[in-house]
Write an enzyme that holds these catalytic residues in place. Structure first.
Site, PDB file in Angstrom:
ATOM      1  N   CYS A   1       4.307  13.278  -8.086  1.00 40.37           N
ATOM      2  CA  CYS A   1       3.842  14.526  -8.695  1.00 40.37           C
ATOM      3  C   CYS A   1       2.766  14.194  -9.723  1.00 40.37           C
ATOM      4  CB  CYS A   1       5.003  15.272  -9.350  1.00 40.37           C
ATOM      5  SG  CYS A   1       4.467  16.776 -10.220  1.00 40.37           S
TER       6      CYS A   1
ATOM      7  N   CYS B   1       5.476  19.763  -6.114  1.00 38.08           N
ATOM      8  CA  CYS B   1       6.746  19.282  -6.650  1.00 38.08           C
ATOM      9  C   CYS B   1       7.740  20.448  -6.666  1.00 38.08           C
ATOM     10  CB  CYS B   1       6.507  18.753  -8.070  1.00 38.08           C
ATOM     11  SG  CYS B   1       7.935  18.019  -8.876  1.00 38.08           S
TER      12      CYS B   1
ATOM     13  N   HIS C   1       0.812  -1.215   0.000  1.00 36.85           N
ATOM     14  CA  HIS C   1       0.000   0.000   0.000  1.00 36.85           C
ATOM     15  C   HIS C   1       0.846   1.265   0.000  1.00 36.85           C
ATOM     16  CE1 HIS C   1      -3.819  -2.208   1.651  1.00 36.85           C
ATOM     17  NE2 HIS C   1      -3.557  -2.469   0.388  1.00 36.85           N
TER      18      HIS C   1
ATOM     19  N   CYS D   1      -0.330  -8.145  19.138  1.00 30.64           N
ATOM     20  CA  CYS D   1       0.754  -8.691  18.304  1.00 30.64           C
ATOM     21  C   CYS D   1       2.117  -8.500  18.942  1.00 30.64           C
ATOM     22  CB  CYS D   1       0.746  -8.022  16.927  1.00 30.64           C
ATOM     23  SG  CYS D   1      -0.719  -8.342  15.950  1.00 30.64           S
TER      24      CYS D   1
ATOM     25  N   GLY E   1      -2.333  -9.185  12.336  1.00 29.67           N
ATOM     26  CA  GLY E   1      -2.902  -7.854  12.527  1.00 29.67           C
ATOM     27  C   GLY E   1      -3.761  -7.369  11.385  1.00 29.67           C
ATOM     28  N   THR E   2      -4.517  -8.255  10.774  1.00 25.65           N
ATOM     29  CA  THR E   2      -5.388  -7.841   9.671  1.00 25.65           C
ATOM     30  C   THR E   2      -6.693  -8.605   9.701  1.00 25.65           C
ATOM     31  OG1 THR E   2      -5.624  -7.726   7.258  1.00 25.65           O
ATOM     32  CG2 THR E   2      -4.197  -9.458   8.136  1.00 25.65           C
TER      33      THR E   2
END
Length: 317
Positions: free
Chosen positions: A165, A207, A157, A300, A256-257
């Site tokens: 930009c 930018c 992700h 966790c 953890g998901t």
């Protein structure tokens, strides 16, 4: 569906014999570091519609609102520190640790494939710490070895430190904050996040940075920056590498998901279809746990170090 086992010793014995390990982590991994999760009772998506702040359409309609959601979250990620779970998982990227804990891996020269949905950068920071500590302990780590370890960590992700930009398409890495002066005004940022105030595009990160003076050169063109993270509806990074590797995996740790967001939600199914074992580590029961072979519940930062500690004990016996 049968209830997954919680027998830690049995799972440790399986893990010790595994030939190809993969790790898939989500927001729950970083909860112990103070980074808020998205789902669950106090998840962020219970307070705001994700399609209003993490989609390309949202950015097209109101880039200021998307930035107002993202920038404070980025600041929280910068301030956070890797927790014990991050460090435990990162240790598996050290050759001497792998040989001790995972002696039957087919390729001991490679770290386990480490897939994270988190863009907070904590997995990578923990990896750097693990490699630095190994080198201080006498392990020989050249530049290629370090690079190979980092390449096995796939942030599907994206990263809160990378930006694209929208005009010249330059990809930038920045560790400073704030990225624009407007983000020092917390009241304005909160109002913009809630859709109550519109931040002008000229006030957003660009930018060339805040000192941009009219240049149109690549990487300095003054165009609007967007976070280089995966929004809803976009294709996550590194999927080719992930798919190629998952077909070889015989043990997958899902940590953890909630396993609700695809394609990460399909990883366990892929591994099981090829005869592999799936173990889930979450704070509590989540969607899809009934399909796992093993499930271990608790923070966790407690369950993952406990797993590796017990694995070391059994291997040494």
């Amino acid at each position: 569906m049968s209830t997954p086992s919680s027998d830690l010793d049995t799972f440790c014995n399986i893990l010790s014999r595994c030939k190809c390990l993969a790790i898939s982590t989500g927001a729950g991994l970083s909860a112990g570091s103070g980074v808020p999760t998205y789902r669950g009772v106090d998840g962020q998506w219970t307070k705001i519609n994700p399609m209003d702040v993490v989609s390309l359409q949202a950015f097209t309609d109101n880039p200021g609102r998307v930035w107002a959601f993202f920038h404070p979250k980025r600041d929280a990620c910068i301030k956070a520190q890797p927790n014990a779970a991050h460090h435990a998982l990162a240790s598996l990227s050290v050759s001497s640790v792998r040989r001790k804990l995972l002696p039957n891996l087919i390729d001991q020269t490679k770290s386990p494939l480490y897939i994270t949905q988190n863009f907070d950068g904590l997995c990578r920071r923990a990896l750097d710490t693990a490699l630095d500590n190994a080198e201080k302990g006498g392990e020989i780590l050249d530049k290629d070895t370090r690079q190979a370890a980092h390449e096995r960590l796939i942030e599907i992700h994206g990263s809160c430190y990378r930006f694209l930009c929208t005009q010249c398409k330059a990809l930038k890495t920045r560790f400073d904050t704030p990225l624009a002066d407007i983000f020092t005004n917390e009241d304005v940022v909160e109002q913009a996040k809630n859709g109550e105030y519109t931040i002008a595009v000229g006030q957003l990160p660009r930018c060339g940075g805040s000192q941009w003076a009219g240049s149109n050169r690549y990487g300095q063109c003054g165009g609007l920056l967007r976070p280089a993270v995966t929004w809803f509806g976009e294709i996550p990074e590194g999927q080719g590498e992930v798919v190629r590797n998952l077909t070889k995996v015989d043990v997958l740790l899902v940590i953890g998901t909630t396993s609700l967001v695809h394609p990460a939600a399909s990883y366990a199914t892929t591994v099981q279809k090829n005869g592999g074992i799936v173990a889930v580590f979450n704070l509590g029961e989540t969607h899809g746990d009934d399909k796992a072979d093993f499930a271990f519940y608790g923070p966790c930062e407690e369950t993952i170090p406990k797993l590796l500690e017990r694995l070391a004990e059994l291997n040494a016996a």
